[in-house]
Scaffold this active site. Structure first.
Site, mmCIF file in Angstrom:
data_model
loop_
_atom_site.group_PDB
_atom_site.id
_atom_site.type_symbol
_atom_site.label_atom_id
_atom_site.label_comp_id
_atom_site.label_asym_id
_atom_site.label_seq_id
_atom_site.Cartn_x
_atom_site.Cartn_y
_atom_site.Cartn_z
ATOM 1 N N LYS A 125 11.456 -8.931 -10.634
ATOM 2 C CA LYS A 125 10.145 -8.720 -9.991
ATOM 3 C C LYS A 125 9.140 -9.646 -10.651
ATOM 4 C CE LYS A 125 8.264 -5.966 -6.886
ATOM 5 N NZ LYS A 125 8.900 -5.310 -5.731
ATOM 6 N N ASP B 63 5.498 -8.482 -1.808
ATOM 7 C CA ASP B 63 5.242 -7.093 -2.220
ATOM 8 C C ASP B 63 3.738 -6.919 -1.957
ATOM 9 O OD1 ASP B 63 6.696 -4.743 -3.804
ATOM 10 O OD2 ASP B 63 4.692 -4.855 -4.632
ATOM 11 N N GLN C 111 14.271 -2.098 -9.128
ATOM 12 C CA GLN C 111 14.928 -3.043 -8.210
ATOM 13 C C GLN C 111 16.419 -3.200 -8.524
ATOM 14 O OE1 GLN C 111 12.281 -4.800 -6.176
ATOM 15 N NE2 GLN C 111 13.990 -4.953 -4.770
HETATM 16 P P1 NDP Z 1 0.591 -4.572 1.340
HETATM 17 O O1 NDP Z 1 -0.187 -5.415 0.410
HETATM 18 O O2 NDP Z 1 0.989 -5.119 2.655
HETATM 19 O O3 NDP Z 1 -0.155 -3.190 1.596
HETATM 20 C C1 NDP Z 1 -0.491 -2.372 0.523
HETATM 21 C C2 NDP Z 1 -1.282 -1.192 1.055
HETATM 22 O O4 NDP Z 1 -1.402 -0.225 0.020
HETATM 23 C C3 NDP Z 1 -2.700 -1.555 1.457
HETATM 24 O O5 NDP Z 1 -3.106 -0.708 2.472
HETATM 25 C C4 NDP Z 1 -3.471 -1.311 0.170
HETATM 26 O O6 NDP Z 1 -4.857 -1.049 0.358
HETATM 27 C C5 NDP Z 1 -2.781 -0.086 -0.362
HETATM 28 N N1 NDP Z 1 -2.885 -0.084 -1.822
HETATM 29 C C6 NDP Z 1 -2.347 -0.972 -2.672
HETATM 30 N N2 NDP Z 1 -2.662 -0.706 -3.946
HETATM 31 C C7 NDP Z 1 -3.437 0.391 -3.885
HETATM 32 C C8 NDP Z 1 -4.070 1.170 -4.857
HETATM 33 N N3 NDP Z 1 -3.976 0.881 -6.162
HETATM 34 N N4 NDP Z 1 -4.778 2.253 -4.427
HETATM 35 C C9 NDP Z 1 -4.870 2.547 -3.099
HETATM 36 N N5 NDP Z 1 -4.293 1.833 -2.134
HETATM 37 C C10 NDP Z 1 -3.584 0.786 -2.513
HETATM 38 O O7 NDP Z 1 1.903 -4.139 0.504
HETATM 39 P P2 NDP Z 1 3.280 -3.561 1.057
HETATM 40 O O8 NDP Z 1 3.069 -2.763 2.275
HETATM 41 O O9 NDP Z 1 4.256 -4.681 1.086
HETATM 42 O O10 NDP Z 1 3.732 -2.610 -0.156
HETATM 43 C C11 NDP Z 1 3.416 -1.223 -0.192
HETATM 44 C C12 NDP Z 1 4.375 -0.521 -1.146
HETATM 45 O O11 NDP Z 1 5.717 -0.675 -0.692
HETATM 46 C C13 NDP Z 1 4.369 -1.032 -2.588
HETATM 47 O O12 NDP Z 1 4.633 0.044 -3.453
HETATM 48 C C14 NDP Z 1 5.555 -1.983 -2.616
HETATM 49 O O13 NDP Z 1 6.071 -2.155 -3.930
HETATM 50 C C15 NDP Z 1 6.533 -1.224 -1.732
HETATM 51 N N6 NDP Z 1 7.605 -1.990 -1.122
HETATM 52 C C16 NDP Z 1 7.355 -3.115 -0.388
HETATM 53 C C17 NDP Z 1 8.386 -3.795 0.214
HETATM 54 C C18 NDP Z 1 8.151 -4.965 1.101
HETATM 55 O O14 NDP Z 1 9.132 -5.458 1.669
HETATM 56 N N7 NDP Z 1 6.940 -5.450 1.280
HETATM 57 C C19 NDP Z 1 9.786 -3.380 0.013
HETATM 58 C C20 NDP Z 1 9.938 -2.143 -0.716
HETATM 59 C C21 NDP Z 1 8.879 -1.500 -1.267
HETATM 60 P P3 NDP Z 1 -5.934 -2.112 -0.143
HETATM 61 O O15 NDP Z 1 -5.788 -3.281 0.781
HETATM 62 O O16 NDP Z 1 -7.243 -1.410 -0.041
HETATM 63 O O17 NDP Z 1 -5.569 -2.461 -1.572
HETATM 64 O O1 2IT Z 2 10.211 -3.606 -3.651
HETATM 65 C C1 2IT Z 2 10.919 -4.321 -2.929
HETATM 66 O O2 2IT Z 2 12.103 -4.029 -2.680
HETATM 67 C C2 2IT Z 2 10.321 -5.519 -2.325
HETATM 68 N N1 2IT Z 2 9.140 -5.756 -2.512
HETATM 69 C C3 2IT Z 2 11.151 -6.449 -1.494
HETATM 70 C C4 2IT Z 2 11.951 -7.373 -2.362
HETATM 71 C C5 2IT Z 2 12.684 -8.479 -1.647
HETATM 72 O O3 2IT Z 2 13.248 -9.310 -2.379
HETATM 73 O O4 2IT Z 2 12.718 -8.519 -0.417
#
Ligand code: NDP
Ligand code: 2IT
Length: 452
Positions: A132, A172, A117
């Site tokens: 984080k 996240d 981050q």
């Molecule tokens: P969500 O909780 O909305 O969705 C996560 C998705 O990934 C679900 O479909 C989940 O399935 C799957 N998943 C999570 N862990 C696992 C695992 N160990 N094995 C298999 N599938 C898994 O999270 P986000 O969409 O917010 O985040 C997804 C990724 O993006 C993460 O790496 C996060 O750090 C990154 N990210 C998020 C940001 C944000 O703004 N939200 C910004 C930048 C990066 P299930 O429900 O079955 O666990």
């Molecule tokens: O991994 C990421 O950049 C996030 N989960 C979003 C962080 C934020 O402060 O919006």
């Protein structure tokens, strides 16, 4: 002057020391390796970066908080989880980064995310430091009331460490609009302050920014489009595989579709869905955002074009583009080899560190455009910083304005990474470009602010 190879030897020693000082944190080691293995050219070229202690300070969090989170489930049974907040670096602004609720969360996972981050936030060009947090709490199968009680218990400790000028958490994995609402409510109750800028990803109508839910996915697609443009191509007509079915995956699919690509997969921890007609987003949103169900329900309700593959990985589906949007280390060497065999042109990371180091190497060797998460998924935190700006000014911008700013930021991150990679002799290597450009900005601020 020190040579690149002498500098690399020093960095390698430091990596060994990081492993010793931080035992049993493999994800943090991986993230530190990935950055420090690319810094030799800039440290060798700019002697001020070789100053003793600079990189040692960068890899040591300014503050790490771990706490007990006791809460009661619907049967009245007391449950105990562990809470974390790692405040890694505030040279550029208040600590900024999401909260992850997932059973796999431990200190090493939070440290890898906090470390990434720092550089990601620096690349946005906005005034945000890196942090984080999260918990090993598993929201799956929990009622709304249980999630609310957990969030309240979590904030009852977290509130003393955060603030709009100190540390600003967001969502996240496992933390979306519902959780941010409960967390914000408890913060307001405890502090008796309307401090909108203490959390981002808030609901519209009480301080949230338009386009924040969409920002990470939209931003990643814009980054992928910019990489393709460098090669004289665009998204029109390209087939894309997307993993995950949460916040990032859903809005990645939405933007891909809007720009003329065909996103044919999504997944969760139970397996994946392939839909040759392209993912029907209304159906996916209904199942994932409203019903909080599993992806097999999508295949059941979609009809003949879709099938569910239990336990499978989306990377086996032939595609021009791959956008991993679920979790760390979900795309390994075998997956990379499969993607290459099927003619993939670009891989752009929506998730944090989803591609293993061996897979990154293989993709780059094969000439695939590779967008590392700290650049490609920076749109989410960038719009979080825009949410903070709106909160500070007690105003809210139109969706069009936020989207325009997001597009400008993604273009600028792409250009910065591209130009930095060229400047340091690794043209087309976005990993090196992102690491060096992010490092330069943070390191300059740290040097200017003295040994603290
Ligand atoms: P969500 O909780 O909305 O969705 C996560 C998705 O990934 C679900 O479909 C989940 O399935 C799957 N998943 C999570 N862990 C696992 C695992 N160990 N094995 C298999 N599938 C898994 O999270 P986000 O969409 O917010 O985040 C997804 C990724 O993006 C993460 O790496 C996060 O750090 C990154 N990210 C998020 C940001 C944000 O703004 N939200 C910004 C930048 C990066 P299930 O429900 O079955 O666990
Ligand atoms: O991994 C990421 O950049 C996030 N989960 C979003 C962080 C934020 O402060 O919006």
């Amino acid at each position: 002057m020190t040579t690149r190879s002498e500098t690399q030897t020093t960095l390698d020693h430091l990596l060994t020391e990081i492993e010793h000082r931080n035992p049993a944190q493999p994800e943090f080691h991986q993230a530190a390796h990935e950055v420090l293995e690319t810094l030799a050219p800039v440290v060798a070229a700019r002697p001020e970066y070789a100053e003793p202690g600079l990189i040692e300070r960068l890899v040591e969090p300014e503050r790490q908080v771990m706490f007990r989170v006791p809460w009661q489930d619907d049967q009245g049974r007391v449950r105990v989880n562990r809470g974390f907040r790692v405040e890694f670096n505030s040279a550029l602004g208040p600590y900024k980064g999401g909260l992850r609720f997932h059973p796999s969360v431990n200190l090493g996972v939070i440290k890898f995310l906090g470390f990434e981050q720092i550089f990601k936030n620096a690349l946005t060009g906005l005034g945000i430091g890196g942090g984080k947090g999260g918990s090993d709490f598993d929201p799956h199968g929990r009622s709304d009331a249980e999630v609310m009680r957990f969030c309240q218990a979590f904030m009852t400790e977290l509130y003393r460490h955060i603030g709009e000028h100190t540390d600003v958490p967001a969502g996240d994995i496992g933390v979306g609009g519902r959780e941010i609402g409960y967390l914000f409510g408890q913060y307001r109750r405890i502090t008796n302050r309307w401090e909108a800028g203490v959390l981002t990803g808030k609901g519209q109508g009480w301080g949230g920014s338009l386009i924040r839910p969409e920002a990470t996915g939209y931003g990643n697609v814009l980054f992928a489009a910019a990489m393709l443009r460098e090669r004289g191509e665009d998204l029109q007509g390209q087939t894309a595989v997307v993993s995950g079915s949460g916040n990032v995956a859903i809005y990645t699919i939405e933007k891909l579709t809007a720009l003329g690509a065909n996103a044919v997969t999504c997944s969760d921890s139970s397996g994946y869905v392939v839909d040759e007609k392209g993912i029907d987003l209304d159906l996916l949103k209904q199942i994932k955002e409203v019903e909080r169900g599993r992806v097999d329900a999508y295949a059941e309700r979609r009809g003949a074009s879709a099938r569910f593959v239990p336990g499978g990985r989306v990377w086996e589906v032939p595609a021009d583009l791959a956008l991993p949007s679920a979790t760390q280390n979900e795309l390994d060497e075998n997956d990379a080899a499969t993607l290459i065999r099927n003619g993939v042109k670009a891989v752009s990371e929506g998730a944090n560190m989803p591609t293993t180091p061996e897979a990154v190497h293989l993709l780059q060797q094969a000439g695939v455009a590779f967008g590392p998460g700290k650049a490609a998924n920076a749109g989410g935190v960038a719009v979080s910083a825009l949410e903070m700006a709106q909160n500070h000014a007690r105003t809210s911008w139109t969706a069009a304005r936020v989207e325009e700013e997001l597009a400008d930021i993604m273009t600028s991150i792409h250009t910065t990474c591209h130009e930095t990679a060229e400047r340091y002799g690794t043209p087309g290597d976005y990993v090196t470009g992102a690491n060096i450009a992010g490092f330069e900005r943070v390191a300059d601020a740290m040097l200017a602010q003295g040994v603290i």
